[in-house]
Design a protein around this motif. Structure first.
Motif, PDB file in Angstrom:
ATOM      1  N   CYS A 199       0.707  -1.314  -0.020  1.00 22.23           N
ATOM      2  CA  CYS A 199      -0.051  -0.007  -0.002  1.00 22.23           C
ATOM      3  C   CYS A 199       0.818   1.135   0.043  1.00 22.23           C
ATOM      4  N   VAL A 211       0.293   3.982   1.049  1.00 23.62           N
ATOM      5  CA  VAL A 211       0.218   4.810   2.497  1.00 23.62           C
ATOM      6  C   VAL A 211       0.679   4.249   3.769  1.00 23.62           C
ATOM      7  N   CYS A 212       0.080   2.804   3.801  1.00 27.09           N
ATOM      8  CA  CYS A 212       0.646   2.274   5.345  1.00 27.09           C
ATOM      9  C   CYS A 212       1.483   1.206   5.102  1.00 27.09           C
ATOM     10  N   PHE A 237      -3.836   0.652  -3.107  1.00 21.48           N
ATOM     11  CA  PHE A 237      -3.913   0.878  -1.480  1.00 21.48           C
ATOM     12  C   PHE A 237      -4.447  -0.348  -1.102  1.00 21.48           C
ATOM     13  N   CYS A 238      -4.626  -0.566   0.154  1.00 18.07           N
ATOM     14  CA  CYS A 238      -4.925  -1.653   0.674  1.00 18.07           C
ATOM     15  C   CYS A 238      -6.625  -1.506   1.213  1.00 18.07           C
ATOM     16  N   SER A 239      -7.060  -0.337   1.411  1.00 13.41           N
ATOM     17  CA  SER A 239      -8.240  -0.022   1.702  1.00 13.41           C
ATOM     18  C   SER A 239      -8.746   1.314   1.136  1.00 13.41           C
ATOM     19  N   ARG A 274      -9.795   3.309   3.182  1.00 17.42           N
ATOM     20  CA  ARG A 274      -9.284   4.251   4.051  1.00 17.42           C
ATOM     21  C   ARG A 274      -8.062   4.925   3.534  1.00 17.42           C
ATOM     22  N   CYS A 275      -7.138   4.251   3.118  1.00 13.86           N
ATOM     23  CA  CYS A 275      -5.929   4.620   2.734  1.00 13.86           C
ATOM     24  C   CYS A 275      -6.004   5.627   1.368  1.00 13.86           C
ATOM     25  N   ILE A 279      -6.951   8.698   2.425  1.00 15.22           N
ATOM     26  CA  ILE A 279      -5.781   9.467   3.125  1.00 15.22           C
ATOM     27  C   ILE A 279      -5.205  10.124   1.880  1.00 15.22           C
ATOM     28  N   ASP A 280      -4.659   9.475   0.876  1.00 12.56           N
ATOM     29  CA  ASP A 280      -4.106   9.770  -0.152  1.00 12.56           C
ATOM     30  C   ASP A 280      -4.681  10.828  -0.882  1.00 12.56           C
TER      31      ASP A 280
END
Length: 79
Positions: free
Chosen positions: A24, A26-27, A38-40, A42-43, A46-47
């Motif tokens: 991901c 982000v995380c 991304f993984c979700s 949410r990420c 965030i991006d």
């Protein structure tokens, strides 16, 4: 005419196996195909927030004050 002329060749094992997804962005967790890269959700959000806040910028020359308004032709037409 042979029967196998119209059939596509069998795919090789290296073509059918998918390459592992990168972590991901982000995380660092394993990315999910649905939210790639991304993984979700949410990420991904965030991006997007980072883009909208201006956290990601491309360095360049500062813009002069005269360039921030209307171009000179549009200013002349409005007057």
């Amino acid at each position: 005419m042979a029967d196998n002329e119209n059939t596509p060749p069998a795919a090789s094992p290296s073509v059918t196996s998918a390459a592992p997804l990168k972590p991901c962005a982000v995380c660092g967790k394993p990315a999910q195909p649905r939210y790639k890269p991304f993984c979700s959700a949410r990420c991904a959000d965030i991006d997007l927030g980072r883009w909208l806040k201006g956290s990601y910028v491309i360095p360049g020359e500062p813009v002069e004050e005269t360039e921030t308004g209307l171009p000179s032709r549009e200013r002349d037409e409005d007057a």
